[in-house]
Design an enzyme around this catalytic site. Sequence first.
Site, PDB file in Angstrom:
ATOM      1  N   SER A 182       0.789  -1.273  -0.021  1.00  0.00           N
ATOM      2  CA  SER A 182       0.046  -0.080  -0.229  1.00  0.00           C
ATOM      3  C   SER A 182       0.723   1.241  -0.036  1.00  0.00           C
ATOM      4  O   SER A 182       0.286   2.469  -0.437  1.00  0.00           O
ATOM      5  CB  SER A 182      -0.867   0.088   1.085  1.00  0.00           C
ATOM      6  OG  SER A 182      -0.235  -0.011   2.541  1.00  0.00           O
ATOM      7  N   HIS A 210      -5.323  -3.982  -1.102  1.00  0.00           N
ATOM      8  CA  HIS A 210      -5.672  -2.952  -2.278  1.00  0.00           C
ATOM      9  C   HIS A 210      -5.674  -3.435  -3.718  1.00  0.00           C
ATOM     10  O   HIS A 210      -5.458  -2.810  -4.520  1.00  0.00           O
ATOM     11  CB  HIS A 210      -4.151  -1.917  -2.224  1.00  0.00           C
ATOM     12  CG  HIS A 210      -4.241  -1.073  -0.809  1.00  0.00           C
ATOM     13  ND1 HIS A 210      -4.784   0.092  -0.939  1.00  0.00           N
ATOM     14  CD2 HIS A 210      -3.654  -1.413   0.397  1.00  0.00           C
ATOM     15  CE1 HIS A 210      -4.657   0.757  -0.152  1.00  0.00           C
ATOM     16  NE2 HIS A 210      -3.989  -0.121   0.973  1.00  0.00           N
ATOM     17  N   LYS A 241     -12.138  -0.941   0.990  1.00  0.00           N
ATOM     18  CA  LYS A 241     -11.482   0.104   0.166  1.00  0.00           C
ATOM     19  C   LYS A 241     -12.203   0.093  -1.196  1.00  0.00           C
ATOM     20  O   LYS A 241     -13.024   0.692  -1.320  1.00  0.00           O
ATOM     21  CB  LYS A 241      -9.896  -0.552  -0.097  1.00  0.00           C
ATOM     22  CG  LYS A 241      -9.192  -0.356   1.170  1.00  0.00           C
ATOM     23  CD  LYS A 241      -7.665  -0.932   1.181  1.00  0.00           C
ATOM     24  CE  LYS A 241      -7.002  -0.368   2.456  1.00  0.00           C
ATOM     25  NZ  LYS A 241      -6.283  -1.493   3.104  1.00  0.00           N
TER      26      LYS A 241
HETATM   27  C1  LIG Z   1      -6.039  -1.628   4.541  1.00  0.00           C
HETATM   28  C2  LIG Z   1      -5.458  -3.028   4.967  1.00  0.00           C
HETATM   29  C3  LIG Z   1      -5.930  -3.890   5.501  1.00  0.00           C
HETATM   30  C4  LIG Z   1      -6.980  -3.590   6.695  1.00  0.00           C
HETATM   31  O1  LIG Z   1      -8.404  -3.524   5.965  1.00  0.00           O
HETATM   32  P1  LIG Z   1      -9.404  -2.889   6.851  1.00  0.00           P
HETATM   33  O2  LIG Z   1     -10.551  -3.748   6.022  1.00  0.00           O
HETATM   34  O3  LIG Z   1      -9.573  -1.640   6.703  1.00  0.00           O
HETATM   35  O4  LIG Z   1      -9.219  -3.493   8.205  1.00  0.00           O
HETATM   36  C5  LIG Z   1      -5.202  -5.064   5.723  1.00  0.00           C
HETATM   37  N1  LIG Z   1      -4.368  -5.580   4.901  1.00  0.00           N
HETATM   38  C6  LIG Z   1      -3.788  -4.601   3.970  1.00  0.00           C
HETATM   39  C7  LIG Z   1      -2.604  -5.159   3.080  1.00  0.00           C
HETATM   40  C8  LIG Z   1      -4.556  -3.573   4.013  1.00  0.00           C
HETATM   41  O5  LIG Z   1      -3.661  -2.629   3.029  1.00  0.00           O
END
Ligand SMILES: *Cc1c(COP(=O)(O)O)cnc(C)c1O
Length: 393
Positions: A182, A210, A241
């Site tokens: 990310s 992502h 996301k």
């Molecule tokens: C954003 C993210 C998460 C967390 O996701 P949420 O649903 O917001 O808890 C987990 N793993 C990765 C790689 C992320 O980028």
Amino acid sequence: MPTPLDWITTELNNLKEAGLYNQIRTLESPQGAWLVVDGKRTLNFCSNNYLGLANHPRVVQAAKDAADKYGVGPGAVRTIAGTLGLHLELEKRLAAFKKVETAITFQSGFSANLATIPALVGKEDVIFSDRLNHASIIDGCRLAKSKIIPYEHCSPDSLKEVLDEHRGEYRRALVVTDGVFSMDGDVAPLDEIYQVTRDYDVILMVDDAHGEGVLGEGGRGIVDHFNLHGKVDVEVGTLSKAFGVVGGVVAGNPLVVEWLYQRGRPFLFSSAMTLPDVAACIESVNILEESTELVDRLWANAKYFKSEMKTLGFDTGVSTTPITPVMLGEAPLAQEFSRKLFEAGVFAMSIGFPTVPRGLARIRVMISAAHSNDDLDQALGIFKDVGKDLRVI
Ligand SMILES: *Cc1c(COP(=O)(O)O)cnc(C)c1O
């Protein structure tokens, strides 16, 4: 009088002096290409709302309808009285969307990782983990109490080395990687990682937070992108996301999913997704299955923005996805850059240590399908002005 919490004041001051203190801005509008932030209308380049679904009229309507029909809260954990037909429908729809047999949902992607890793490996086992894996993977690994052996970032060769050296010393083994990283926007070479792991007795897991809704055919994710259906044992995703709502998902091998129904602790001991959220996610799946328009637009926007930024002379790092880091070096410069962007009407966050290594501070620009060409051009103009002002370009 000293108190037992004085150290926190000291630590907070240290963060402020190092330019690492999180200043949290408050939004007063829905997610979209534009936001009202701290009373100011600005272009939004911060959100993970890749496809603009967070405030999509159909998704919002689905949540309203579900609230009318089912109320709001699930009332219990999934295993007691908190599983509604709607939860199962979402799981079925997500599995079909991702072209695998089964899926299980969680309250978030973070809790999906905390559930999955300790359910698969324990004290006698070993986890091979990409050095730059997400905090939720790292925490899941720590909870598992397994031996954690990092391998070099996105390096199948390094993975092979550590597997050769250490696989034999432990009972079970898990190889885990982010799909899209990310902070840099690079993609794990999952095809090569799969090839390496084939020669060893290991479980292969990818966290595609992502990549979900971004990579693969119509946003079906990294496993689809590399055509590894049935080969990757566990694919974690988030519904917060690109899907625009909130929640986590684990898709893949039916045995893993069945095991998580029995042994995933956040599934057993924390209440389920709310019903409006579940219905909203189902509508997001509907939209993604009907057309690739939003995903195509996201990629077209990303390609345009990145190439224009390069032409302006910015260093946009190694990203191959819509995540566009603008590399600046030291955290205070990145913070000042972000502040000046905001004054000029662009909301884009600076990111520094410990989220990224020291000296690699940056502005992270999050491109969305919600941006119009005009939005992107306005932002490019402002980046140019601030970049010149701060002598970055
Ligand atoms: C954003 C993210 C998460 C967390 O996701 P949420 O649903 O917001 O808890 C987990 N793993 C990765 C790689 C992320 O980028």
